[in-house]
Enzyme design. Structure first.
Site, PDB file in Angstrom:
ATOM      1  N   THR A  11       0.801  -1.227   0.000  1.00  0.00           N
ATOM      2  CA  THR A  11       0.000   0.000   0.000  1.00  0.00           C
ATOM      3  C   THR A  11       0.827   1.268   0.000  1.00  0.00           C
ATOM      4  OG1 THR A  11      -1.760  -1.111   1.208  1.00  0.00           O
ATOM      5  CG2 THR A  11      -1.719   1.272   1.372  1.00  0.00           C
ATOM      6  N   ASP A  54       1.445  -6.845  -4.414  1.00  0.00           N
ATOM      7  CA  ASP A  54       0.619  -6.791  -3.224  1.00  0.00           C
ATOM      8  C   ASP A  54       1.106  -7.986  -2.404  1.00  0.00           C
ATOM      9  OD1 ASP A  54      -1.605  -7.478  -1.437  1.00  0.00           O
ATOM     10  OD2 ASP A  54      -2.672  -5.909  -2.523  1.00  0.00           O
ATOM     11  N   SER A  55       1.452  -7.760  -1.143  1.00  0.00           N
ATOM     12  CA  SER A  55       2.118  -8.839  -0.404  1.00  0.00           C
ATOM     13  C   SER A  55       1.213 -10.035  -0.159  1.00  0.00           C
ATOM     14  CB  SER A  55       2.700  -8.325   0.909  1.00  0.00           C
ATOM     15  OG  SER A  55       1.706  -8.212   1.893  1.00  0.00           O
ATOM     16  N   SER A  56      -0.087  -9.918  -0.446  1.00  0.00           N
ATOM     17  CA  SER A  56      -0.928 -11.108  -0.332  1.00  0.00           C
ATOM     18  C   SER A  56      -0.594 -12.117  -1.435  1.00  0.00           C
ATOM     19  CB  SER A  56      -2.409 -10.733  -0.349  1.00  0.00           C
ATOM     20  OG  SER A  56      -2.672  -9.838  -1.389  1.00  0.00           O
ATOM     21  N   THR A  86       1.636  -4.751   4.145  1.00  0.00           N
ATOM     22  CA  THR A  86       1.455  -5.150   5.546  1.00  0.00           C
ATOM     23  C   THR A  86       0.823  -6.533   5.696  1.00  0.00           C
ATOM     24  OG1 THR A  86      -0.726  -4.098   5.698  1.00  0.00           O
ATOM     25  CG2 THR A  86       1.199  -2.750   6.298  1.00  0.00           C
ATOM     26  N   ASP A  87       0.075  -6.986   4.668  1.00  0.00           N
ATOM     27  CA  ASP A  87      -0.690  -8.228   4.849  1.00  0.00           C
ATOM     28  C   ASP A  87       0.182  -9.414   5.245  1.00  0.00           C
ATOM     29  OD1 ASP A  87      -3.129  -7.093   4.459  1.00  0.00           O
ATOM     30  OD2 ASP A  87      -3.284  -7.621   2.342  1.00  0.00           O
ATOM     31  N   THR A 157       3.285  -9.751  14.800  1.00  0.00           N
ATOM     32  CA  THR A 157       2.071 -10.282  14.215  1.00  0.00           C
ATOM     33  C   THR A 157       1.182  -9.110  13.780  1.00  0.00           C
ATOM     34  OG1 THR A 157       0.444 -12.041  14.548  1.00  0.00           O
ATOM     35  CG2 THR A 157       0.578 -10.444  16.300  1.00  0.00           C
ATOM     36  N   ARG A 235      -3.767 -25.823  14.418  1.00  0.00           N
ATOM     37  CA  ARG A 235      -4.110 -24.672  15.280  1.00  0.00           C
ATOM     38  C   ARG A 235      -5.133 -25.139  16.299  1.00  0.00           C
ATOM     39  NH1 ARG A 235      -3.424 -19.262  14.097  1.00  0.00           N
ATOM     40  NH2 ARG A 235      -5.648 -19.003  13.943  1.00  0.00           N
ATOM     41  N   GLN A 268      -4.643 -21.182  18.621  1.00  0.00           N
ATOM     42  CA  GLN A 268      -5.458 -20.135  18.001  1.00  0.00           C
ATOM     43  C   GLN A 268      -5.376 -18.822  18.773  1.00  0.00           C
ATOM     44  OE1 GLN A 268      -9.408 -21.759  17.526  1.00  0.00           O
ATOM     45  NE2 GLN A 268      -8.626 -23.516  16.392  1.00  0.00           N
TER      46      GLN A 268
HETATM   47  N1  ASP Z   1      -2.666  -5.666   0.478  1.00  0.00           N
HETATM   48  C1  ASP Z   1      -1.589  -4.776   0.877  1.00  0.00           C
HETATM   49  C2  ASP Z   1      -0.301  -5.579   0.897  1.00  0.00           C
HETATM   50  O1  ASP Z   1      -0.072  -6.330   1.810  1.00  0.00           O
HETATM   51  C3  ASP Z   1      -1.883  -4.222   2.231  1.00  0.00           C
HETATM   52  C4  ASP Z   1      -0.885  -3.239   2.755  1.00  0.00           C
HETATM   53  O2  ASP Z   1       0.206  -3.024   2.254  1.00  0.00           O
HETATM   54  O3  ASP Z   1      -1.199  -2.629   3.815  1.00  0.00           O
HETATM   55  O4  ASP Z   1       0.486  -5.485  -0.017  1.00  0.00           O
END
Ligand code: ASP
Length: 335
Positions: A11, A54-56, A86-87, A157, A235, A268
């Protein structure tokens, strides 16, 4: 001090497009402006990955690309900031912490909830804090900086998808809380390890993450484990408890252990210390020859599983290393 900022995606460097947020911000100009207002930070260079993700979409190959980039540019800087989505940033920071033991220079990951162009962006504070964490000289391994906290890379986390303080360190103290002045803990001495042998590259492994829920049946669990994966992260509840009275469930777990699948029992609970056999409902697991995630975060547990499998470890060797602290991911007694 020379700091190399590596932008891998996320992001922070995105802009609004007709189909949603996508990479495209002018990070170079933004960073130059930021550094010109903080001359004490020193000389800052920017490296942008050719393909920004996108890190996802990240896989262990992306972790390895970061490791390779860092080693290739090790002599060009005194410290590195990685701008990351951040993901999956806590997975990446854990993975880098395992693989970069012995790197010998600080590596700090950060990102933001809002892009640099947003009026109320958190990017400015996070990047300034990441740069200052490096110039402080107190980060001697991999750290994650976000929302005013400096966290050991293998202890972080993502707990919130929207909060500007979206990352926490549930099982061990943060390295520092920023402020005037910053408050440093002495946890860094325990977290950063330089003890390292040869390290193989990350590759993909077939690891099933299995969440137990009230009412899950042995038939469903059995079906989820066909064909056999290399490892299962189970988990479980609380301190590592399973519905052991569910007919056939323990038998399924016995079968997969006998088939050579590594079984790691995690919790969990975000803040947890898994103690197999603490309750009768976890006792069956203790008897089986599975390994406990102890108080690792889920992200560290997953990254360590991939790390150890990438080192070719199986069976007792895998289990012994899983329970051996490598870079502050296991911090019993420090929470
Ligand atoms: N979907 C974004 C990512 O992880 C979310 C972010 O960066 O906050 O690349």
């Amino acid at each position: 001090m020379r700091i190399n900022v590596i932008y891998s995606g996320g992001t922070i460097g995105m802009v609004e497009t007709d189909s949603g947020l996508a990479p495209g911000a002018d990070l170079d100009t933004w960073l130059k402006e930021l550094v010109s207002r903080r001359p004490t930070i020193g000389e800052v260079t920017l490296t942008e990955f050719e393909t920004l993700i996108d890190s996802s979409n990240a896989t262990p190959a992306d972790w390895q690309a970061l490791v390779d980039t860092l080693w290739n540019s090790r002599d060009d800087a005194d410290g590195f900031v990685i701008l990351h989505g951040t993901d999956t940033m806590a997975y990446a920071s854990s993975a880098l912490a395992f693989a970069l033991r012995g790197f010998g220079k600080p590596v700090v990951l950060t990102g933001s909830q809002l892009p640099i162009g947003a009026l109320d962006t958190d990017a400015y504070a996070n990047v300034v804090d990441a740069l200052m964490a490096i110039t402080s000289g107190n980060v001697r391994g991999v750290a994650l900086v976000f929302g005013r906290s400096i966290i050991n890379g293998a202890s972080a986390t993502k707990w919130s998808s929207w909060n500007f303080e979206g990352f926490s360190s549930p099982n061990s103290p943060v390295l520092a809380t920023t402020g005037a002045p910053w408050q440093w803990s002495d946890f860094g001495d325990k977290a950063f390890s330089s003890d390292v042998g040869d390290i193989n590259k990350y590759d993909r492994h077939d690891v099933v993450v299995l969440d137990l829920v009230p009412g899950i049946t042995a038939t469903r669990v059995k079906a989820m484990l066909e064909p056999r994966p290399e490892a299962v992260i189970l988990r479980a509840y609380g301190t590592g408890n399973i519905p052991a009275d569910e007919p056939g469930l323990v038998d399924v777990l016995v079968e997969i252990v006998n088939d050579g699948v590594e079984v790691i029992v995690s919790s969990q609970c975000m803040q947890a210390h898994v103690v197999l056999g603490h309750y009768e409902s976890g006792y069956a697991l203790a008897e089986l020859g599975v390994v406990s995630a102890l108080n690792m975060t889920f992200e560290a547990c997953y990254a360590k599983t991939i790390f150890l499998l990438s080192q070719g470890m199986h069976g007792k060797e895998f289990r012994d290393w899983m329970e051996t602290p490598l870079c502050g991911e296991l911090t019993l007694g420090t929470a």
